[in-house]
Scaffold this motif. Structure first.
Motif, PDB file in Angstrom:
ATOM      1  N   PRO A  69       1.055  -1.277   0.045  1.00 42.05           N
ATOM      2  CA  PRO A  69      -0.232   0.063  -0.119  1.00 42.05           C
ATOM      3  C   PRO A  69       0.937   1.164   0.094  1.00 42.05           C
ATOM      4  N   ALA A  70       0.420   2.250  -0.668  1.00 48.17           N
ATOM      5  CA  ALA A  70       0.922   3.564  -0.918  1.00 48.17           C
ATOM      6  C   ALA A  70       0.112   4.705  -0.015  1.00 48.17           C
ATOM      7  N   LEU A  71      -1.175   4.770  -0.124  1.00 49.42           N
ATOM      8  CA  LEU A  71      -1.900   5.628   0.529  1.00 49.42           C
ATOM      9  C   LEU A  71      -2.899   5.004   1.585  1.00 49.42           C
ATOM     10  N   ASP A  72      -3.480   3.685   1.509  1.00 49.38           N
ATOM     11  CA  ASP A  72      -4.353   2.941   2.304  1.00 49.38           C
ATOM     12  C   ASP A  72      -3.389   2.842   3.648  1.00 49.38           C
ATOM     13  N   ASP A  73      -3.808   3.369   4.659  1.00 52.32           N
ATOM     14  CA  ASP A  73      -2.990   3.176   5.805  1.00 52.32           C
ATOM     15  C   ASP A  73      -3.684   2.353   6.866  1.00 52.32           C
ATOM     16  N   GLY A  74      -4.911   1.564   6.203  1.00 50.96           N
ATOM     17  CA  GLY A  74      -5.597   0.596   7.177  1.00 50.96           C
ATOM     18  C   GLY A  74      -6.664   1.258   7.740  1.00 50.96           C
ATOM     19  N   SER A  75      -7.115   2.743   7.773  1.00 50.41           N
ATOM     20  CA  SER A  75      -8.056   3.446   8.480  1.00 50.41           C
ATOM     21  C   SER A  75      -9.215   3.539   7.405  1.00 50.41           C
ATOM     22  N   TRP A  76      -9.138   3.268   6.462  1.00 49.08           N
ATOM     23  CA  TRP A  76     -10.079   3.693   5.200  1.00 49.08           C
ATOM     24  C   TRP A  76     -11.430   2.889   5.619  1.00 49.08           C
ATOM     25  N   PHE A  77     -12.516   3.611   5.417  1.00 43.17           N
ATOM     26  CA  PHE A  77     -13.820   2.838   5.614  1.00 43.17           C
ATOM     27  C   PHE A  77     -14.081   2.013   4.322  1.00 43.17           C
ATOM     28  N   LEU A  78     -13.655   2.480   3.051  1.00 36.34           N
ATOM     29  CA  LEU A  78     -13.924   1.772   1.818  1.00 36.34           C
ATOM     30  C   LEU A  78     -12.599   1.295   1.370  1.00 36.34           C
ATOM     31  N   THR A  79     -12.625  -0.029   0.561  1.00 33.99           N
ATOM     32  CA  THR A  79     -11.441  -0.502   0.051  1.00 33.99           C
ATOM     33  C   THR A  79     -11.684   0.220  -1.471  1.00 33.99           C
ATOM     34  N   THR A  80     -10.376   0.438  -2.213  1.00 30.72           N
ATOM     35  CA  THR A  80     -10.567   0.964  -3.619  1.00 30.72           C
ATOM     36  C   THR A  80     -11.780   2.188  -3.675  1.00 30.72           C
ATOM     37  N   PRO A  81     -11.642   3.116  -3.238  1.00 30.52           N
ATOM     38  CA  PRO A  81     -12.912   4.122  -2.813  1.00 30.52           C
ATOM     39  C   PRO A  81     -13.076   4.721  -4.146  1.00 30.52           C
ATOM     40  N   LEU A  82     -12.139   4.946  -5.254  1.00 31.71           N
ATOM     41  CA  LEU A  82     -12.545   5.486  -6.725  1.00 31.71           C
ATOM     42  C   LEU A  82     -13.073   4.620  -7.476  1.00 31.71           C
TER      43      LEU A  82
END
Length: 479
Positions: free
Chosen positions: A105-118
């Protein structure tokens, strides 16, 4: 060096500099052009993987291939600088690069509510399902750079090994916020992407927009923008010179640079600009712009003696900076490192030479090759003096028409601005006056790709000196 035209098999031209190729054509291009072109940037979304190359004569080339079932052939095995773009695309859109050099991972630090948000169908993350990035030995608060950069390493006999760089803490979802906006709505956000590019980022965006719409600025506005870009360059270089001096105990030099930068900010405010030139780049200006001329004349009188003061004492830091954070010439070319970093390492590529109306005779400051902190330190002061020469020549012939070529409207544009830290690129597509696609290349991205190599084998206590000499600000990458 890049001396031959790239091999493009079966490509369909879809834009001024843009070609689409099949999956086999994509692989053929990568294999045949590995040593013939330089990679500037790589982007991917759900539909297309796109690479931006620099060809002979400093001509840009965009090559795209369709994403097939969520996959594409990785660029990084052939052009290592693509690895950050591949990692970001995987985090944001969920597309996988076959044979990628790095899929962490480069931007996803594990705190996102959605995976692959775009992605069209992002997936919610179950409670506790996110995988947090490992803690770093050197957290963002310890790296002393303007932005959230963390560094992990193993310590062996007092030096750093197995270095990993993290920028995830600085991710702000900028790209997702820009999609669907009108250019007028997008510009204020773009103008604040990074404090190191209050002029260069919106200028690259506006140039891409004008190309997409088949427009050109009037000569007065063109020259006003060129001046503002140089003012920003001086301010950024003074900031970095101050940071470098401070990191090695050069209090007097740091103070001189601080005072010069503050005087520059005050002068901007006095003449109706913001202190750091925020919102100084606009989409259109109805009237002819001549009010900037007294500002430049006052700036020349104020800045030149201050630069002379700094030059007279800066030599006391030479021994402290020599042989620190060396970037060899070959590495600078392989990763297309720009700005002070590239030019201090012998890669003299300056996209101001391509700017319509640029007084190219004023360009050509000292070109270094040592590639260390000392060379970058010296290069910055030389470029400040170069900026003064450029502004002098612009004032002497302000607003003269250069007879640029009118291009047709295509609703797709590629814009570049040579900022203080190197070349900033914007690629955008419009539909019904709204942004449907946008990608951004900040010059810190290729620098992040070589940072581990530069820091390898160095003691942790030298990190501040090395990072400040490189001028790293990760805000322009963590988008």
């Amino acid at each position: 060096m890049m001396v031959e035209a790239p091999i493009l098999e079966g490509g369909e031209r879809v834009g001024l500099f843009h070609y689409c190729v099949s999956a086999s054509g994509w692989l053929h291009f990568l294999q045949q052009n590995e040593r013939r072109v330089a990679l500037l940037a790589f982007w991917a979304d759900e539909a297309w993987a796109t690479a931006l190359f620099l060809c002979a004569g400093e001509q840009p080339l965009l090559v795209s291939t369709a994403i097939e079932q969520g996959h594409y052939q990785a660029v990084s095995p052939y052009f290592p600088a693509a690895q950050w773009g591949e990692r970001m695309a995987r985090d944001l859109w969920g597309v996988e690069a076959w044979s990628a050099r790095d899929d962490s991972p480069a931007l996803d630090d594990g705190s996102w509510f959605l995976t692959t948000p775009l992605a069209t169908h992002p997936l919610p993350v179950a409670d506790g399902g996110g995988q947090p990035l490992p803690a770093c030995r050197m957290e963002p608060s310890q790296t002393q750079v303007p932005g959230l950069l963390a560094i992990d390493y193993a310590l062996s006999e007092g030096v750093m090994q197995q270095i990993e760089v993290q920028i995830a803490a600085g991710h702000r979802g900028v790209l997702s916020r820009l999609i669907g906006l009108s250019p007028q709505e997008a510009l204020p956000l773009i103008s604040r992407i990074t404090a190191s590019g209050f002029v260069s980022h919106p200028l690259a965006f506006v140039r891409a927009l004008e190309q997409a719409e088949g427009r050109r600025p009037n000569p007065q506005e063109r020259d006003r923008r060129l001046i503002l870009l140089e003012v920003e360059r001086i301010g950024a270089h003074l900031f970095d010179l101050r940071q470098i001096a401070h990191s090695v105990g050069g209090g007097l030099i740091a103070s001189l640079c601080d005072h010069a930068r503050e005087a520059l900010a005050a002068l901007c405010e006095e003449y109706g600009l913001s202190r750091r030139l925020t919102d100084s780049i606009v989409l259109e200006r109805a009237s002819e712009e001549t009010g900037i001329l007294p500002f430049v004349q006052a700036l020349l009188l104020m800045v030149r003696p201050r630069l002379m003061q700094i030059k007279q004492v800066m030599g006391v830091l030479d021994n402290r900076l020599k042989n620190s954070a060396i970037i060899p010439t070959g590495l600078a070319w392989e990763y297309a490192l720009g700005g002070v970093v590239g030019r201090a390492s012998g890669r003299y590529v300056d996209f101001r030479l391509m700017d319509e109306g640029m007084r190219v005779q004023a360009l050509g400051g000292a070109r270094r090759h040592e590639g260390d902190a000392w060379a970058r330190y010296r290069q910055r002061i030389v470029e400040c003096e170069e900026s003064l020469r450029i502004m002098e020549q612009i004032v002497a012939s302000f607003g003269q028409d250069s007879g640029g070529e009118v291009i047709p409207r295509t609703d797709e544009g590629l814009g570049v601005a040579e900022g203080a830290y190197g070349d900033v690129w914007y690629h955008l597509q419009l539909e019904a006056g709204r942004i449907t696609k946008i990608q951004i290349r900040d010059p810190v991205l290729p620098l992040l790709a070589v940072l581990g190599t530069v820091l390898e084998g160095q003691p942790p206590e030298e990190v501040e000196v090395m990072l400040t000499s490189l001028g790293i600000s990760p805000a322009g990458a963590a988008l």
